[in-house]
Structure formats: C-alpha cells, structure tokens
Write a protein that holds these residues in place. Structure first.
Motif, PDB file in Angstrom:
ATOM      1  N   VAL A  32       0.858  -1.177   0.000  1.00 37.60           N
ATOM      2  CA  VAL A  32       0.000   0.000   0.000  1.00 37.60           C
ATOM      3  C   VAL A  32       0.897   1.231   0.000  1.00 37.60           C
ATOM      4  O   VAL A  32       1.836   1.330   0.790  1.00 37.60           O
ATOM      5  CB  VAL A  32      -0.936   0.017   1.222  1.00 37.60           C
ATOM      6  CG1 VAL A  32      -1.794   1.268   1.223  1.00 37.60           C
ATOM      7  CG2 VAL A  32      -1.812  -1.227   1.226  1.00 37.60           C
ATOM      8  N   ILE A  33       0.616   2.155  -0.897  1.00 32.55           N
ATOM      9  CA  ILE A  33       1.426   3.360  -1.081  1.00 32.55           C
ATOM     10  C   ILE A  33       0.560   4.581  -0.823  1.00 32.55           C
ATOM     11  O   ILE A  33      -0.515   4.714  -1.405  1.00 32.55           O
ATOM     12  CB  ILE A  33       1.990   3.415  -2.514  1.00 32.55           C
ATOM     13  CG1 ILE A  33       2.804   2.157  -2.802  1.00 32.55           C
ATOM     14  CG2 ILE A  33       2.818   4.677  -2.735  1.00 32.55           C
ATOM     15  CD1 ILE A  33       2.675   1.654  -4.197  1.00 32.55           C
ATOM     16  N   CYS A  34       1.032   5.444   0.046  1.00 33.33           N
ATOM     17  CA  CYS A  34       0.333   6.695   0.318  1.00 33.33           C
ATOM     18  C   CYS A  34       0.939   7.774  -0.589  1.00 33.33           C
ATOM     19  O   CYS A  34       2.160   7.888  -0.691  1.00 33.33           O
ATOM     20  CB  CYS A  34       0.500   7.099   1.781  1.00 33.33           C
ATOM     21  SG  CYS A  34      -0.343   8.656   2.178  1.00 33.33           S
ATOM     22  N   ILE A  35       0.096   8.527  -1.252  1.00 28.78           N
ATOM     23  CA  ILE A  35       0.545   9.616  -2.115  1.00 28.78           C
ATOM     24  C   ILE A  35       0.113  10.916  -1.457  1.00 28.78           C
ATOM     25  O   ILE A  35      -1.076  11.158  -1.260  1.00 28.78           O
ATOM     26  CB  ILE A  35      -0.059   9.495  -3.527  1.00 28.78           C
ATOM     27  CG1 ILE A  35       0.296   8.134  -4.123  1.00 28.78           C
ATOM     28  CG2 ILE A  35       0.432  10.636  -4.421  1.00 28.78           C
ATOM     29  CD1 ILE A  35      -0.724   7.613  -5.071  1.00 28.78           C
ATOM     30  N   LEU A  36       1.095  11.732  -1.095  1.00 25.22           N
ATOM     31  CA  LEU A  36       0.836  13.022  -0.470  1.00 25.22           C
ATOM     32  C   LEU A  36       0.922  14.079  -1.560  1.00 25.22           C
ATOM     33  O   LEU A  36       1.937  14.221  -2.222  1.00 25.22           O
ATOM     34  CB  LEU A  36       1.856  13.302   0.637  1.00 25.22           C
ATOM     35  CG  LEU A  36       1.675  14.591   1.426  1.00 25.22           C
ATOM     36  CD1 LEU A  36       0.335  14.583   2.179  1.00 25.22           C
ATOM     37  CD2 LEU A  36       2.835  14.795   2.392  1.00 25.22           C
ATOM     38  N   ARG A  37      -0.177  14.809  -1.761  1.00 20.60           N
ATOM     39  CA  ARG A  37      -0.264  15.822  -2.810  1.00 20.60           C
ATOM     40  C   ARG A  37      -0.386  17.198  -2.168  1.00 20.60           C
ATOM     41  O   ARG A  37      -0.991  17.336  -1.129  1.00 20.60           O
ATOM     42  CB  ARG A  37      -1.487  15.573  -3.682  1.00 20.60           C
ATOM     43  CG  ARG A  37      -1.513  14.212  -4.324  1.00 20.60           C
ATOM     44  CD  ARG A  37      -2.807  13.970  -5.100  1.00 20.60           C
ATOM     45  NE  ARG A  37      -2.971  12.597  -5.465  1.00 20.60           N
ATOM     46  CZ  ARG A  37      -2.322  11.992  -6.456  1.00 20.60           C
ATOM     47  NH1 ARG A  37      -1.473  12.662  -7.187  1.00 20.60           N
ATOM     48  NH2 ARG A  37      -2.531  10.717  -6.719  1.00 20.60           N
ATOM     49  N   HIS A  38       0.188  18.190  -2.868  1.00 19.81           N
ATOM     50  CA  HIS A  38       0.097  19.562  -2.390  1.00 19.81           C
ATOM     51  C   HIS A  38      -0.657  20.397  -3.413  1.00 19.81           C
ATOM     52  O   HIS A  38      -0.595  20.130  -4.610  1.00 19.81           O
ATOM     53  CB  HIS A  38       1.485  20.149  -2.154  1.00 19.81           C
ATOM     54  CG  HIS A  38       1.454  21.467  -1.469  1.00 19.81           C
ATOM     55  ND1 HIS A  38       1.659  22.645  -2.143  1.00 19.81           N
ATOM     56  CD2 HIS A  38       1.191  21.803  -0.187  1.00 19.81           C
ATOM     57  CE1 HIS A  38       1.546  23.645  -1.285  1.00 19.81           C
ATOM     58  NE2 HIS A  38       1.271  23.159  -0.094  1.00 19.81           N
ATOM     59  N   GLN A  39      -1.370  21.409  -2.943  1.00 18.29           N
ATOM     60  CA  GLN A  39      -2.160  22.266  -3.830  1.00 18.29           C
ATOM     61  C   GLN A  39      -1.298  22.952  -4.892  1.00 18.29           C
ATOM     62  O   GLN A  39      -1.812  23.343  -5.935  1.00 18.29           O
ATOM     63  CB  GLN A  39      -2.920  23.293  -3.018  1.00 18.29           C
ATOM     64  CG  GLN A  39      -2.044  24.300  -2.310  1.00 18.29           C
ATOM     65  CD  GLN A  39      -2.818  25.162  -1.345  1.00 18.29           C
ATOM     66  OE1 GLN A  39      -4.017  24.929  -1.102  1.00 18.29           O
ATOM     67  NE2 GLN A  39      -2.168  26.156  -0.779  1.00 18.29           N
ATOM     68  N   GLY A  40      -0.002  23.065  -4.675  1.00 17.18           N
ATOM     69  CA  GLY A  40       0.889  23.674  -5.665  1.00 17.18           C
ATOM     70  C   GLY A  40       1.210  22.763  -6.836  1.00 17.18           C
ATOM     71  O   GLY A  40       1.857  23.176  -7.793  1.00 17.18           O
TER      72      GLY A  40
END
Length: 141
Positions: free
Chosen positions: A128-136
């Motif tokens: 399982v891979i968590c993808i952390l995204r930023h609004q930029g």
C-alpha cells in the motif's frame, strides 16, 4: 491562430494570444509576441514546465516543514496480541489509520495537503502506497 509544438512525444497546441497568458508566463509571452518557430517555443514550454515543477517542489517542502512543526504526537489506540505456535504470546500497541487521519486532517488542509492510496502486488503481498499531494501541484509517494 495556433502554433503546434511537441512536448514529451505528445502534440501540444499553444494559443498564440499573448494577452491571455498568466502573468508568470513572461517567457512564453515574449516567444509568442516575437513569433518564435515551434521548436523554439517547445524548448520554452519545457523550460517553463521545469521552473513550475521546481517551484511546486519548493512550495511542497516549505508546507511539509510547517505541517511537521505543528503535527502532534500521535498516540496509539489499539492493542493486538499475537499467539505464535512455537513461542510465548506477545502484544503491541498501534494507531489505526483512521485514528491518525482524524488527528492530522485539519493540519493537512491548513497546509494545502491531501492524500490518496494506491496498491500493488509484490511477491504475493499487497503493498500500500500513500501519495501526499500539495495544492501547488507537487506530490510524493
């Protein structure tokens, strides 16, 4: 009037209307106003994309540092007991993902983050891979 250019093997159509470009697109505005050929325009688009990617990564890093400075210590909320067949039972405590998410969600939102999950099968196991995204626009796995 449109100018065609190639970008990473895909056709790219750029409107030749400099007045419709965003204020940060000064290089592209100059290129269009000076009627640069498509290959030069493609190079400028690639350069602009690299600059935007770098800026997004820097913004991500600043926001992540701010998030980490404010993030509370996450306590455990569950205990599991393991009873092996060949040794003595043992227990350990852990924090459920829902417990962690509940505590950090407001800070993630405050600093412009969202997350999602992906999964993959590797040697008969689920990864399982968590993808952390930023609004930029930057994300990390």
């Amino acid at each position: 009037m449109k100018t065609g250019a190639k970008l990473e093997g895909k056709a790219l159509s750029v409107a030749c209307e400099p007045e419709k470009l965003a204020p940060g697109d000064a290089l592209l505005r100059l290129a269009l106003e000076n009627k640069l050929p498509p290959d030069a325009l493609e190079k400028l688009v690639n350069l602009q994309m690299k600059i935007l990617d770098r800026n997004a990564a820097q913004e991500f890093s600043r926001a992540l540092a701010a998030f980490q400075a404010e993030c509370p210590k996450i306590g455990t909320n569950r205990t599991v007991t393991v009873v092996p067949m060949t040794s003595a039972p043992y227990s350990y405590d852990y924090a459920e993902l829902s417990h962690i998410a509940e505590q950090i969600r407001p800070l993630l939102q405050k600093h412009g983050f969202a997350y999602s999950f992906d999964s993959d099968w590797i040697e008969g196991r689920v990864k399982v891979i968590c993808i952390l995204r930023h609004q930029g626009g930057h994300s990390e796995r």
